[in-house]
Scaffold this motif. Structure first.
Motif, mmCIF file in Angstrom:
data_model
loop_
_atom_site.group_PDB
_atom_site.id
_atom_site.type_symbol
_atom_site.label_atom_id
_atom_site.label_comp_id
_atom_site.label_asym_id
_atom_site.label_seq_id
_atom_site.Cartn_x
_atom_site.Cartn_y
_atom_site.Cartn_z
ATOM 1 N N LYS A 455 84.342 51.132 -0.050
ATOM 2 C CA LYS A 455 84.263 50.315 1.165
ATOM 3 C C LYS A 455 84.459 51.185 2.400
ATOM 4 C CE LYS A 455 83.741 46.817 -1.500
ATOM 5 N NZ LYS A 455 82.368 46.336 -1.775
ATOM 6 N N GLN A 456 83.687 50.906 3.415
ATOM 7 C CA GLN A 456 83.705 51.711 4.640
ATOM 8 C C GLN A 456 84.708 51.212 5.672
ATOM 9 O OE1 GLN A 456 81.119 54.570 4.681
ATOM 10 N NE2 GLN A 456 81.825 53.897 2.661
ATOM 11 N N TYR A 493 74.897 40.818 9.012
ATOM 12 C CA TYR A 493 76.274 41.296 9.122
ATOM 13 C C TYR A 493 76.529 42.599 8.372
ATOM 14 C CZ TYR A 493 77.098 36.874 11.403
ATOM 15 O OH TYR A 493 77.039 35.818 12.281
ATOM 16 N N ASN A 494 75.446 43.253 7.931
ATOM 17 C CA ASN A 494 75.542 44.603 7.381
ATOM 18 C C ASN A 494 76.492 44.682 6.187
ATOM 19 O OD1 ASN A 494 74.241 47.079 7.886
ATOM 20 N ND2 ASN A 494 76.141 47.975 8.665
ATOM 21 N N ALA A 495 76.497 43.675 5.347
ATOM 22 C CA ALA A 495 77.411 43.615 4.212
ATOM 23 C C ALA A 495 77.104 44.702 3.191
ATOM 24 C CB ALA A 495 77.332 42.245 3.535
ATOM 25 N N LEU A 496 78.160 45.167 2.529
ATOM 26 C CA LEU A 496 78.012 46.118 1.431
ATOM 27 C C LEU A 496 77.944 45.352 0.115
ATOM 28 C CD1 LEU A 496 80.615 48.895 2.354
ATOM 29 C CD2 LEU A 496 78.178 48.841 2.870
ATOM 30 N N PRO A 497 77.057 45.752 -0.796
ATOM 31 C CA PRO A 497 76.958 45.050 -2.069
ATOM 32 C C PRO A 497 78.041 45.496 -3.040
ATOM 33 C CG PRO A 497 75.433 46.888 -2.057
ATOM 34 C CD PRO A 497 76.072 46.856 -0.694
ATOM 35 N N HIS A 498 78.450 44.620 -3.933
ATOM 36 C CA HIS A 498 79.231 45.042 -5.088
ATOM 37 C C HIS A 498 78.257 45.755 -6.018
ATOM 38 C CE1 HIS A 498 81.544 45.126 -8.725
ATOM 39 N NE2 HIS A 498 82.562 44.468 -8.193
ATOM 40 N N TRP A 499 78.562 47.008 -6.376
ATOM 41 C CA TRP A 499 77.616 47.820 -7.142
ATOM 42 C C TRP A 499 77.345 47.267 -8.538
ATOM 43 C CZ3 TRP A 499 74.851 50.869 -4.336
ATOM 44 C CH2 TRP A 499 75.387 51.575 -3.254
ATOM 45 N N GLY A 500 78.274 46.489 -9.084
ATOM 46 C CA GLY A 500 78.101 46.002 -10.446
ATOM 47 C C GLY A 500 77.596 44.588 -10.540
ATOM 48 N N LYS A 501 77.241 43.986 -9.413
ATOM 49 C CA LYS A 501 76.750 42.608 -9.410
ATOM 50 C C LYS A 501 75.458 42.569 -8.583
ATOM 51 C CE LYS A 501 81.441 40.806 -9.879
ATOM 52 N NZ LYS A 501 82.492 39.896 -9.377
ATOM 53 N N ASN A 502 75.027 41.389 -8.219
ATOM 54 C CA ASN A 502 73.928 41.192 -7.268
ATOM 55 C C ASN A 502 72.521 41.266 -7.843
ATOM 56 O OD1 ASN A 502 75.144 40.735 -4.591
ATOM 57 N ND2 ASN A 502 76.096 42.713 -5.002
ATOM 58 N N TYR A 514 76.550 53.724 4.055
ATOM 59 C CA TYR A 514 77.654 54.579 3.622
ATOM 60 C C TYR A 514 77.620 55.897 4.384
ATOM 61 C CZ TYR A 514 78.195 51.173 -0.082
ATOM 62 O OH TYR A 514 78.391 50.002 -0.759
ATOM 63 N N LYS A 515 78.675 56.170 5.129
ATOM 64 C CA LYS A 515 78.701 57.313 6.039
ATOM 65 C C LYS A 515 78.582 58.649 5.310
ATOM 66 C CE LYS A 515 81.756 54.627 9.037
ATOM 67 N NZ LYS A 515 83.147 54.488 9.550
ATOM 68 N N LYS A 516 79.098 58.717 4.092
ATOM 69 C CA LYS A 516 79.091 59.984 3.363
ATOM 70 C C LYS A 516 78.142 59.948 2.170
ATOM 71 C CE LYS A 516 83.586 61.641 4.871
ATOM 72 N NZ LYS A 516 84.876 62.264 4.466
ATOM 73 N N ALA A 517 77.102 59.159 2.285
ATOM 74 C CA ALA A 517 76.111 59.086 1.201
ATOM 75 C C ALA A 517 75.484 60.447 0.948
ATOM 76 C CB ALA A 517 75.042 58.057 1.542
ATOM 77 N N SER A 518 75.219 61.195 2.002
ATOM 78 C CA SER A 518 74.579 62.510 1.826
ATOM 79 C C SER A 518 75.497 63.459 1.068
ATOM 80 C CB SER A 518 74.196 63.105 3.179
ATOM 81 O OG SER A 518 75.341 63.283 4.006
ATOM 82 N N GLU A 519 76.832 63.378 1.320
ATOM 83 C CA GLU A 519 77.780 64.207 0.583
ATOM 84 C C GLU A 519 77.795 63.820 -0.887
ATOM 85 O OE1 GLU A 519 78.255 63.074 3.546
ATOM 86 O OE2 GLU A 519 79.344 64.503 4.803
ATOM 87 N N ASP A 539 68.141 55.631 -8.790
ATOM 88 C CA ASP A 539 67.424 56.286 -7.688
ATOM 89 C C ASP A 539 67.051 55.279 -6.611
ATOM 90 O OD1 ASP A 539 67.604 58.770 -8.839
ATOM 91 O OD2 ASP A 539 65.520 58.841 -9.538
ATOM 92 N N GLN A 540 66.673 54.074 -7.025
ATOM 93 C CA GLN A 540 66.329 53.031 -6.058
ATOM 94 C C GLN A 540 67.572 52.560 -5.303
ATOM 95 O OE1 GLN A 540 64.442 50.238 -8.680
ATOM 96 N NE2 GLN A 540 62.562 51.452 -8.846
ATOM 97 N N MET A 541 68.693 52.364 -6.014
ATOM 98 C CA MET A 541 69.938 51.952 -5.366
ATOM 99 C C MET A 541 70.384 52.984 -4.334
ATOM 100 S SD MET A 541 72.184 50.599 -8.608
ATOM 101 C CE MET A 541 73.460 49.700 -7.750
ATOM 102 N N LEU A 542 70.189 54.264 -4.680
ATOM 103 C CA LEU A 542 70.637 55.351 -3.817
ATOM 104 C C LEU A 542 69.606 55.733 -2.765
ATOM 105 C CD1 LEU A 542 72.322 57.565 -6.554
ATOM 106 C CD2 LEU A 542 73.482 56.240 -4.779
ATOM 107 N N GLY A 543 68.514 54.998 -2.688
ATOM 108 C CA GLY A 543 67.515 55.224 -1.656
ATOM 109 C C GLY A 543 66.658 56.451 -1.873
#
Length: 596
Positions: A455-456, A493-502, A514-519, A539-543
């Motif tokens: 979470k950011q 509202y720029n919500a973040l998804p739960h990675w294991g649901k949705n 995610y600010k540190k996605a590149s890291e 790969d799709q989730m991570l863009g």
């Protein structure tokens, strides 16, 4: 009296009986969930061949079948290293599977298919390796379940302070998807924020024996990548968690009008350590969980055995599902509202499964040790009974079948989101009655995390469970309202998804938040340069690739796409692609022919 009203009365009478039976079914023993991996042949090196893997609900969001060539069940870290090394040497695609596979998206499905894909299960990597009472730490293998972790910690008078509410998650699974409980206190409610050391096995070079074992400790920035990794960095072998002395909690549920929920959401989590909400928008009610630590000298031996996680007779589950299917097919909105109110009132009467001493509920507050309150899931710990009983979502019986839309909205934006949902309900007062059959919207607090994919910001998590048809071409009642809520959260509202649901929609553009996605992606390249642990889905989730939106006939009904044409809905059934009612930018499948 018309036919639909008559049907509602008949269904309501059945539901009354069913809910009463469910309330007494806690003593019934059921079949524990089956292994999500099924194979048809033996293989070499301890593996099984010609396998399929799914989640515990029996269906991925796109309803495809995941086929893999082999499945391995290592029992030691050495066997795990060997499995990863063999896969690396052969350049085979790999995914890790957990004991019950509770992630809804296709995180467990490797590329390579029936010819070259491998699944490695942590089912037998389930040992507690060390409990250090003086240092207040516990070291476990990644396949240990939350239930086992809680029990082992309590045996040494220790506690994991915050955790999800369901016993069946494994330590590796909780870390991989960022699972959490509810709290703004301390280090927050996310399990990964209590990790102080981790061992992870990743592909290696020939000089490393084709597998590399890294031990990551606090202070190493790579730990912030590995703590929430979606399984793309390798396989977690061991985890050391920071614990606290075992303590007692005092729990009281209070039902109020939801008129000031937006304001309460901003302050309630600061007032109570384990605060959460269960919101019933169509009833204009919200259940407040007033939940705090109390002195260990406080009297009480309370127990949480949540009714929805108990063993339930399969006949009851079938009747519940048949009832909802009938209501959906007849457009019986009034019936769903009546049954929703009955369901919530029954749960309230039964104190949601809380008892004062493990047997009877004698009134609030319920005081008990943390390990007896923090999570439940008694349908897991049961004898086999030929499927006479089961966990409510067990795909082997005709039980619950649903979508879950789960996202976190930063606290400064929560009030506006809640007010938008309330505006939708004002326009369509009965539109969210169906949520009450799944105990409404669960709202839990989470805090900003150092994890790169955590979470950011401090936020409130909204967990929405709702009816899903067995026929992917069949719309739901008020299809448009839930789609609009999903899009309001994710895009407005720029919500973040739960990675294991949705559903797929919730992940669109997610990685950019995610600010540190590149890291994280840099660490991913270092750990797995051959991308053996990556898949099309991750790969799709991570863009990294396109394809997250699956555009085809009826795709919006399952959340595989956002509609842009009527064909993406169900025009032959009166559902067309239209703008949202409150959020005009939304595109939703709305019913235009009012046949009921």
């Amino acid at each position: 009296m018309n036919m639909i009203s008559t049907t509602s009365i008949g269904i309501t009478c059945k539901i009354c009986i069913i809910l009463i039976l469910i309330s007494i079914s806690c003593t019934v023993k059921c079949d524990s969930p089956e292994d999500p991996i099924k194979c048809t042949a033996g293989g070499g090196g301890g593996g099984l061949k010609n396998c399929t893997i799914t989640n515990s609900y029996g269906a991925f969001p796109d309803r495809t079948t995941c086929r893999v060539a082999e499945a391995f069940y290592p029992t030691t870290e050495a066997e795990l290293i060997s499995a990863v090394a063999n896969a690396t040497m052969a350049k085979r695609k790999v995914k890790v599977a957990t004991r019950y596979s509770h992630s809804i998206p296709k995180l467990v499905c490797p590329d390579g298919g029936i010819n070259n894909g491998i699944v490695i299960s942590t089912k037998y990597l389930n040992r507690t390796l060390n409990v250090n009472a003086s240092a207040r730490t516990i070291t476990v293998e990644s396949g240990v379940t939350l239930r086992e972790l809680i029990r082992e910690a309590a045996n040494s008078k220790l506690a994991l302070p915050y955790a999800p509410y369901w016993w069946g998650l494994t330590v590796g699974g909780m870390l991989g998807t960022g699972a959490h409980g509810s709290s703004l206190w301390g280090s927050g409610s996310q399990v990964h924020d209590y990790v102080i050391q981790m061992r992870i096995v990743s592909p290696g070079g020939a000089d490393e024996g084709y597998a590399k074992v890294r031990t990551l400790r606090i202070g190493n920035p790579e730990l912030d990548a590995a703590k929430v990794s979606l399984g793309v960095l390798g396989i977690i072998s061991q985890v050391t968690l920071n614990l606290q002395p075992l303590f007692k909690r005092s729990v009281t549920y209070v039902t109020k009008n939801d008129s000031d929920l937006g304001d309460q959401a901003m302050s309630f989590g600061k007032e109570h350590e384990f605060a959460d909400f269960t919101w019933h928008p169509s009833q204009k009610r919200v259940v407040y969980r007033i939940d705090d630590r109390v002195s260990s000298n406080s009297s009480g031996n309370g127990l949480n055995d949540f009714i929805g996680f108990r063993s339930t007779p399969s006949l009851i589950l079938s009747a519940l599902r048949s009832t909802e299917e009938t209501q959906e097919s007849l457009g019986d909105i009034d019936g769903k509202c009546i049954n929703g109110q009955l369901s919530t009132s029954t749960l309230r009467t039964l104190a949601y499964g809380l008892t004062s001493d493990g047997f009877l509920f004698t009134g609030y507050p319920v005081v008990g040790y943390h390990n007896r309150i923090q999570a439940s899931g008694t349908c897991l710990e049961s004898r086999e009974d030929l499927m006479i009983t089961a966990c409510p979502w067990d795909s082997r019986v005709k039980g619950l079948f649903y979508h879950q839309t789960t996202f976190s909205i930063a606290l400064p934006r929560v009030k506006n989101f809640i007010e938008d949902v309330q505006k939708l309900v004002a326009l369509e007062p009965k539109s969210l009655c169906g949520l009450d059959l799944y105990n409404g919207i669960l709202m839990r607090y989470v805090t900003a995390s150092s994890a790169y994919l955590g979470k950011q910001e401090d936020a409130l998590d909204f967990d929405i469970t709702y009816y899903r048809s067995k026929d992917p071409s069949t719309p739901r009642l008020f299809e448009d309202i839930l789609e609009e809520i999903e899009q309001i959260a994710v895009f407005k509202y720029n919500a973040l998804p739960h990675w294991g649901k949705n559903r797929n929609v919730a992940f669109q553009g997610a990685i950019e938040k995610y600010k540190k996605a590149s890291e994280f992606l840099k660490i991913k390249q270092i750990y797995d340069p051959l991308e053996l642990f990556s898949s099309k889905w991750t790969d799709q989730m991570l863009g990294l690739t396109d394809g997250l939106s699956i555009v085809r006939e009826g795709c919006a009904l399952e959340g595989l796409c956002i509609c842009s044409q009527d064909l993406h809905c169900a025009p032959n059934k009166g559902y067309f692609c239209r703008p949202g009612k409150v959020y005009q930018e939304a595109k939703v499948c709305a019913k235009l022919l009012n046949l009921f």
